[in-house]
Design a protein around this motif. Structure first.
Motif, PDB file in Angstrom:
ATOM      1  N   UNK A  60       5.440  12.562  -1.054  1.00  0.00           N
ATOM      2  CA  UNK A  60       5.372  11.148  -0.664  1.00  0.00           C
ATOM      3  C   UNK A  60       4.294  10.439  -1.463  1.00  0.00           C
ATOM      4  N   UNK A  61       3.088  11.015  -1.505  1.00  0.00           N
ATOM      5  CA  UNK A  61       1.982  10.377  -2.229  1.00  0.00           C
ATOM      6  C   UNK A  61       2.304  10.200  -3.709  1.00  0.00           C
ATOM      7  N   UNK A  62       2.916  11.206  -4.302  1.00  0.00           N
ATOM      8  CA  UNK A  62       3.240  11.140  -5.725  1.00  0.00           C
ATOM      9  C   UNK A  62       4.323  10.101  -6.014  1.00  0.00           C
ATOM     10  N   UNK A  63       5.146   9.805  -5.031  1.00  0.00           N
ATOM     11  CA  UNK A  63       6.238   8.863  -5.269  1.00  0.00           C
ATOM     12  C   UNK A  63       5.842   7.410  -5.042  1.00  0.00           C
ATOM     13  N   UNK A  64       4.770   7.177  -4.312  1.00  0.00           N
ATOM     14  CA  UNK A  64       4.353   5.803  -4.035  1.00  0.00           C
ATOM     15  C   UNK A  64       3.594   5.242  -5.225  1.00  0.00           C
ATOM     16  N   UNK A  65       4.025   4.098  -5.722  1.00  0.00           N
ATOM     17  CA  UNK A  65       3.364   3.524  -6.888  1.00  0.00           C
ATOM     18  C   UNK A  65       2.769   2.149  -6.608  1.00  0.00           C
ATOM     19  N   UNK A 104      -0.156   0.189  -4.597  1.00  0.00           N
ATOM     20  CA  UNK A 104      -1.427   0.446  -3.911  1.00  0.00           C
ATOM     21  C   UNK A 104      -1.412  -0.028  -2.459  1.00  0.00           C
ATOM     22  N   UNK A 105      -0.754  -1.132  -2.182  1.00  0.00           N
ATOM     23  CA  UNK A 105      -0.707  -1.636  -0.805  1.00  0.00           C
ATOM     24  C   UNK A 105       0.080  -0.688   0.108  1.00  0.00           C
ATOM     25  N   UNK A 106       1.134  -0.096  -0.415  1.00  0.00           N
ATOM     26  CA  UNK A 106       1.912   0.861   0.360  1.00  0.00           C
ATOM     27  C   UNK A 106       1.117   2.135   0.592  1.00  0.00           C
ATOM     28  N   UNK A 107       0.420   2.593  -0.433  1.00  0.00           N
ATOM     29  CA  UNK A 107      -0.434   3.777  -0.282  1.00  0.00           C
ATOM     30  C   UNK A 107      -1.514   3.501   0.755  1.00  0.00           C
ATOM     31  N   UNK A 108      -2.119   2.320   0.691  1.00  0.00           N
ATOM     32  CA  UNK A 108      -3.159   1.963   1.659  1.00  0.00           C
ATOM     33  C   UNK A 108      -2.595   1.932   3.076  1.00  0.00           C
ATOM     34  N   UNK A 109      -1.409   1.386   3.238  1.00  0.00           N
ATOM     35  CA  UNK A 109      -0.772   1.350   4.561  1.00  0.00           C
ATOM     36  C   UNK A 109      -0.559   2.770   5.092  1.00  0.00           C
ATOM     37  N   UNK A 110      -0.141   3.674   4.226  1.00  0.00           N
ATOM     38  CA  UNK A 110       0.034   5.064   4.633  1.00  0.00           C
ATOM     39  C   UNK A 110      -1.309   5.683   5.017  1.00  0.00           C
ATOM     40  N   UNK A 111      -2.335   5.432   4.213  1.00  0.00           N
ATOM     41  CA  UNK A 111      -3.662   5.960   4.541  1.00  0.00           C
ATOM     42  C   UNK A 111      -4.141   5.448   5.890  1.00  0.00           C
ATOM     43  N   UNK A 112      -3.925   4.170   6.145  1.00  0.00           N
ATOM     44  CA  UNK A 112      -4.319   3.595   7.440  1.00  0.00           C
ATOM     45  C   UNK A 112      -3.588   4.268   8.597  1.00  0.00           C
ATOM     46  N   UNK A 113      -2.345   4.632   8.384  1.00  0.00           N
ATOM     47  CA  UNK A 113      -1.576   5.290   9.432  1.00  0.00           C
ATOM     48  C   UNK A 113      -1.956   6.763   9.595  1.00  0.00           C
TER      49      UNK A 113
END
Length: 95
Positions: free
Chosen positions: A15-20, A22-31
């Motif tokens: 999942x992390x490798x596929x997200x390109x 930054x806002x989506x990655x941040x949303x995942x980190x927040x979750x």
């Protein structure tokens, strides 16, 4: 590979490798993580960057607020770890 490398971990990596975005990655980190965990993880990356730049432990502690124990742990990983910090620093240096 360590015992931590499970199918669930591999799924997270995929999942992390596929997200390109930054806002989506941040949303995942927040979750996934607490605010404290995000801050501490970000702090470790900042420590790695400063260590790679040759800063002293005292300077790094002052600049980041990281403890000497955290700085030493990051330093050990930079020198003897799996190369993750180096790969992350390469990404940051490319910007």
């Amino acid at each position: 590979m360590s015992d931590i490398r499970t199918k669930d971990v591999d799924d997270l990596l995929r999942v992390l490798a596929s997200l390109d975005d930054e806002d989506t990655v941040f949303a995942l980190l927040e979750d996934l993580f607490t605010i404290r965990e995000i801050r501490e993880t970000s702090q470790r990356l900042a420590v790695a960057r400063l260590l790679a730049a040759g800063k002293s432990y005292a300077a790094i502690e002052e600049l980041t607020g990281a403890s000497a124990t955290t700085i030493a742990r990051v330093s050990k990983c930079l020198s003897y770890g799996s190369g993750g910090y180096r790969a992350a620093l390469d990404v940051l240096e490319a910007d």
